[in-house]
Design an enzyme around this catalytic site. Structure first.
Site: not given
Length: 231
Positions: A78, A160, A99, A97, A118, A213
């Site tokens: 990927e 995915h 899972h 990335h 939020y 913040y």
């Protein structure tokens, strides 16, 4: 924004990040991948090597157009998804990335995460978008991912998993954790009738507050121009 190089120290950063995904319960086995940008490409985890076996010399350095340096392992299948993020989102220097369980559940149900809390605004957006489905490792998946990330620092990938970006590896990992937390929360609300979603004005107030913040200055720069649901 952290600058990384093709050296042992930066390679160890990638190793540690992949191990951390497992330690945090965000990934298992050889699924998932991690990369960081360098001045002339990126360092990315190799395909098919478990975190327990991974060493700095296994990390692959390659150009963003897909050319690995000589005498290295095969990069993650990927890699395009990572390279295209760096090419299209200036300032991003790390991509994670994974899972993770609840994010993957929602991705498989093809449900983006709305403004039900939020902290969704930590992505720089009013929701956590869902990238269209495409075969793993394909250019189509990379294109869908880049489109989803045009308005956010993180997204779900249909059927995915999830992908999170950052101005350093620490912020990308932290964002991946936050996506999973928000996915868990949203999944829970769906089980009891669904969430009460914050409206645009309320989320706009949160996005403004987040800009000042804590250590948010670089996130503000990265998220500038991300105007999801503002039109």
């Amino acid at each position: 924004m952290t600058q990384y190089s093709n050296d042992t120290r930066s390679r160890q950063v990638v190793v540690d990040a992949l191990v951390a995904l497992g330690d945090k319960g965000l990934n298992k086995g050889t699924s998932g991948n991690v990369s960081i940008a360098t001045s002339d490409g990126m360092l990315i985890t190799p395909t098919g090597v478990s975190p327990e076996q991974l060493q700095p010399e296994h990390i692959v350095h390659m150009t963003l157009d897909g050319q690995p340096d000589a005498d290295q392992l095969t990069p993650s299948s990927e890699w395009k998804m990572h390279a295209d993020v760096y090419a299209n989102k200036p300032g991003i220097t790390a991509v994670v990335h994974c899972h993770s369980p609840y994010a993957t559940i929602l991705a498989c149900a093809r449900k983006p995460i709305p403004a039900m809390h939020y902290m969704v605004a930590a992505t720089g957006s009013c929701c956590i978008p869902l990238a269209d489905y495409a075969t793993f490792g394909s250019q189509a998946l990379s294109d869908a991912n880049v489109d989803a990330l045009s308005s956010s620092l993180a997204c779900l990938l249909a059927n995915h998993g999830q992908l999170a970006t950052g101005f350093n590896i620490e912020s990308a990992l932290k964002l991946a954790e936050l996506v999973e937390e928000q996915a868990h929360c949203y999944w829970g609300t769906l089980a009891i009738g669904g969430p009460v979603v914050l409206d645009k004005a309320q989320m706009d107030d949160v996005l403004v507050a987040f800009a000042s913040y804590g250590q948010q200055a670089e996130r503000k720069d990265l998220a500038r121009g991300n105007k999801l649901n503002k039109d």
